[in-house]
Design a protein around this motif. Structure first.
Motif, PDB file in Angstrom:
ATOM      1  N   ILE A  63       0.875  -1.173   0.000  1.00 43.68           N
ATOM      2  CA  ILE A  63       0.000   0.000   0.000  1.00 43.68           C
ATOM      3  C   ILE A  63       0.915   1.227   0.000  1.00 43.68           C
ATOM      4  CG2 ILE A  63      -1.799   1.271   1.225  1.00 43.68           C
ATOM      5  CD1 ILE A  63      -2.579  -1.535   2.435  1.00 43.68           C
ATOM      6  N   THR A  64       0.799   2.007  -1.045  1.00 40.61           N
ATOM      7  CA  THR A  64       1.644   3.182  -1.192  1.00 40.61           C
ATOM      8  C   THR A  64       1.046   4.352  -0.430  1.00 40.61           C
ATOM      9  OG1 THR A  64       2.377   2.462  -3.371  1.00 40.61           O
ATOM     10  CG2 THR A  64       2.649   4.800  -2.861  1.00 40.61           C
ATOM     11  N   GLN A  65       1.838   4.923   0.459  1.00 41.40           N
ATOM     12  CA  GLN A  65       1.419   6.126   1.177  1.00 41.40           C
ATOM     13  C   GLN A  65       1.850   7.364   0.399  1.00 41.40           C
ATOM     14  OE1 GLN A  65       2.080   6.029   5.360  1.00 41.40           O
ATOM     15  NE2 GLN A  65       2.098   8.245   5.543  1.00 41.40           N
ATOM     16  N   LYS A  66       3.065   7.306  -0.166  1.00 47.57           N
ATOM     17  CA  LYS A  66       3.547   8.413  -0.982  1.00 47.57           C
ATOM     18  C   LYS A  66       4.615   7.892  -1.922  1.00 47.57           C
ATOM     19  CE  LYS A  66       5.631  12.984  -0.828  1.00 47.57           C
ATOM     20  NZ  LYS A  66       5.923  14.148  -0.015  1.00 47.57           N
ATOM     21  N   GLN A  67       4.597   8.395  -3.137  1.00 47.96           N
ATOM     22  CA  GLN A  67       5.660   8.086  -4.091  1.00 47.96           C
ATOM     23  C   GLN A  67       5.877   9.345  -4.912  1.00 47.96           C
ATOM     24  OE1 GLN A  67       5.473   6.685  -7.903  1.00 47.96           O
ATOM     25  NE2 GLN A  67       7.613   7.161  -7.647  1.00 47.96           N
ATOM     26  N   GLU A  68       7.118   9.831  -4.899  1.00 47.05           N
ATOM     27  CA  GLU A  68       7.430  11.093  -5.565  1.00 47.05           C
ATOM     28  C   GLU A  68       8.769  10.986  -6.279  1.00 47.05           C
ATOM     29  OE1 GLU A  68       8.194  15.740  -4.300  1.00 47.05           O
ATOM     30  OE2 GLU A  68       6.940  14.490  -3.029  1.00 47.05           O
ATOM     31  N   PHE A  76       9.749   6.712  -1.778  1.00 49.25           N
ATOM     32  CA  PHE A  76       8.636   5.761  -1.708  1.00 49.25           C
ATOM     33  C   PHE A  76       8.348   5.450  -0.251  1.00 49.25           C
ATOM     34  CE2 PHE A  76       7.475   1.056  -2.390  1.00 49.25           C
ATOM     35  CZ  PHE A  76       6.159   1.319  -2.696  1.00 49.25           C
ATOM     36  N   VAL A  77       7.136   5.760   0.204  1.00 47.73           N
ATOM     37  CA  VAL A  77       6.690   5.432   1.558  1.00 47.73           C
ATOM     38  C   VAL A  77       5.541   4.445   1.414  1.00 47.73           C
ATOM     39  CG1 VAL A  77       5.768   6.325   3.732  1.00 47.73           C
ATOM     40  CG2 VAL A  77       7.327   7.736   2.359  1.00 47.73           C
ATOM     41  N   TRP A  78       5.604   3.333   2.159  1.00 43.93           N
ATOM     42  CA  TRP A  78       4.649   2.267   1.952  1.00 43.93           C
ATOM     43  C   TRP A  78       4.455   1.449   3.228  1.00 43.93           C
ATOM     44  CZ3 TRP A  78       6.743  -2.722   2.378  1.00 43.93           C
ATOM     45  CH2 TRP A  78       8.136  -2.796   2.366  1.00 43.93           C
ATOM     46  N   THR A  91      10.160   3.143   4.210  1.00 47.85           N
ATOM     47  CA  THR A  91      10.515   4.147   3.214  1.00 47.85           C
ATOM     48  C   THR A  91      11.747   3.682   2.450  1.00 47.85           C
ATOM     49  OG1 THR A  91      11.067   6.468   2.814  1.00 47.85           O
ATOM     50  CG2 THR A  91      11.853   5.510   4.874  1.00 47.85           C
ATOM     51  N   ASP A  92      11.711   3.882   1.168  1.00 46.82           N
ATOM     52  CA  ASP A  92      12.843   3.622   0.284  1.00 46.82           C
ATOM     53  C   ASP A  92      13.137   4.911  -0.463  1.00 46.82           C
ATOM     54  OD1 ASP A  92      13.420   0.461  -0.196  1.00 46.82           O
ATOM     55  OD2 ASP A  92      11.300   0.786   0.260  1.00 46.82           O
ATOM     56  N   THR A  93      14.410   5.192  -0.634  1.00 40.49           N
ATOM     57  CA  THR A  93      14.842   6.279  -1.498  1.00 40.49           C
ATOM     58  C   THR A  93      15.804   5.683  -2.515  1.00 40.49           C
ATOM     59  OG1 THR A  93      14.623   7.901   0.268  1.00 40.49           O
ATOM     60  CG2 THR A  93      15.988   8.518  -1.625  1.00 40.49           C
ATOM     61  N   HIS A 104      20.513   3.364  -2.850  1.00 39.26           N
ATOM     62  CA  HIS A 104      19.201   2.977  -2.343  1.00 39.26           C
ATOM     63  C   HIS A 104      19.281   2.964  -0.824  1.00 39.26           C
ATOM     64  CE1 HIS A 104      16.065  -0.579  -2.235  1.00 39.26           C
ATOM     65  NE2 HIS A 104      15.626   0.482  -1.585  1.00 39.26           N
ATOM     66  N   THR A 105      18.316   3.593  -0.181  1.00 34.28           N
ATOM     67  CA  THR A 105      18.208   3.490   1.271  1.00 34.28           C
ATOM     68  C   THR A 105      16.855   2.898   1.617  1.00 34.28           C
ATOM     69  OG1 THR A 105      17.262   5.691   1.637  1.00 34.28           O
ATOM     70  CG2 THR A 105      19.673   5.519   1.628  1.00 34.28           C
ATOM     71  N   PHE A 106      16.806   2.202   2.744  1.00 33.25           N
ATOM     72  CA  PHE A 106      15.569   1.581   3.219  1.00 33.25           C
ATOM     73  C   PHE A 106      15.541   1.647   4.732  1.00 33.25           C
ATOM     74  CE2 PHE A 106      13.805  -2.128   5.345  1.00 33.25           C
ATOM     75  CZ  PHE A 106      12.489  -2.061   4.939  1.00 33.25           C
ATOM     76  N   ALA A 107      14.370   1.943   5.282  1.00 32.77           N
ATOM     77  CA  ALA A 107      14.126   1.812   6.718  1.00 32.77           C
ATOM     78  C   ALA A 107      12.659   1.438   6.879  1.00 32.77           C
ATOM     79  CB  ALA A 107      14.427   3.113   7.452  1.00 32.77           C
TER      80      ALA A 107
END
Length: 111
Positions: A63-68, A76-78, A91-93, A104-107
């Motif tokens: 479920i995508t909360q935000k993707q920009e 990408f926030v999900w 969140t992934d960047t 790529h970062t992820f938390a």
């Protein structure tokens, strides 16, 4: 495919296959992937991450909360869940270069 949105879409399609061989094709040979637990450098290390991580995503409902997209950055926030894991927030960047993921970062909060 120098368009960061296209790189992201391709990456999400590859993740959906649960095949680390397909996912790793999205990364440059010298890519860096930073997570709270470890930093993975290069395709070999990133491949090992996905080899362990992807099986948890069988039948996962993203479920995508935000993707920009801004310039060559995809944010990408999900969240989501399946029978194996529940991701309360993640969140992934992605920083792209020449049609591939360079950094790529992820938390996330994962149960």
């Amino acid at each position: 495919m120098n368009n960061p949105q296209a790189v992201f879409d391709n990456h999400m399609d590859a993740v959906a296959t649960l095949d680390p061989n397909k996912v790793i094709q999205d990364y440059t040979s010298d890519a860096i992937f930073i997570t709270p637990d470890e930093t993975y450098k290069g395709k070999d290390e990133i491949f090992q991450f996905y080899k362990k991580f992807l099986p948890n995503f069988k039948d996962f409902n993203f479920i995508t909360q935000k993707q920009e997209v801004q310039d060559n950055v995809v944010y990408f926030v999900w969240y989501g869940k399946n029978e194996y894991i529940s991701v309360q927030l993640a969140t992934d960047t992605y920083i792209t270069e020449k049609g591939k993921i360079k950094q790529h970062t992820f938390a996330g909060i994962i149960n």
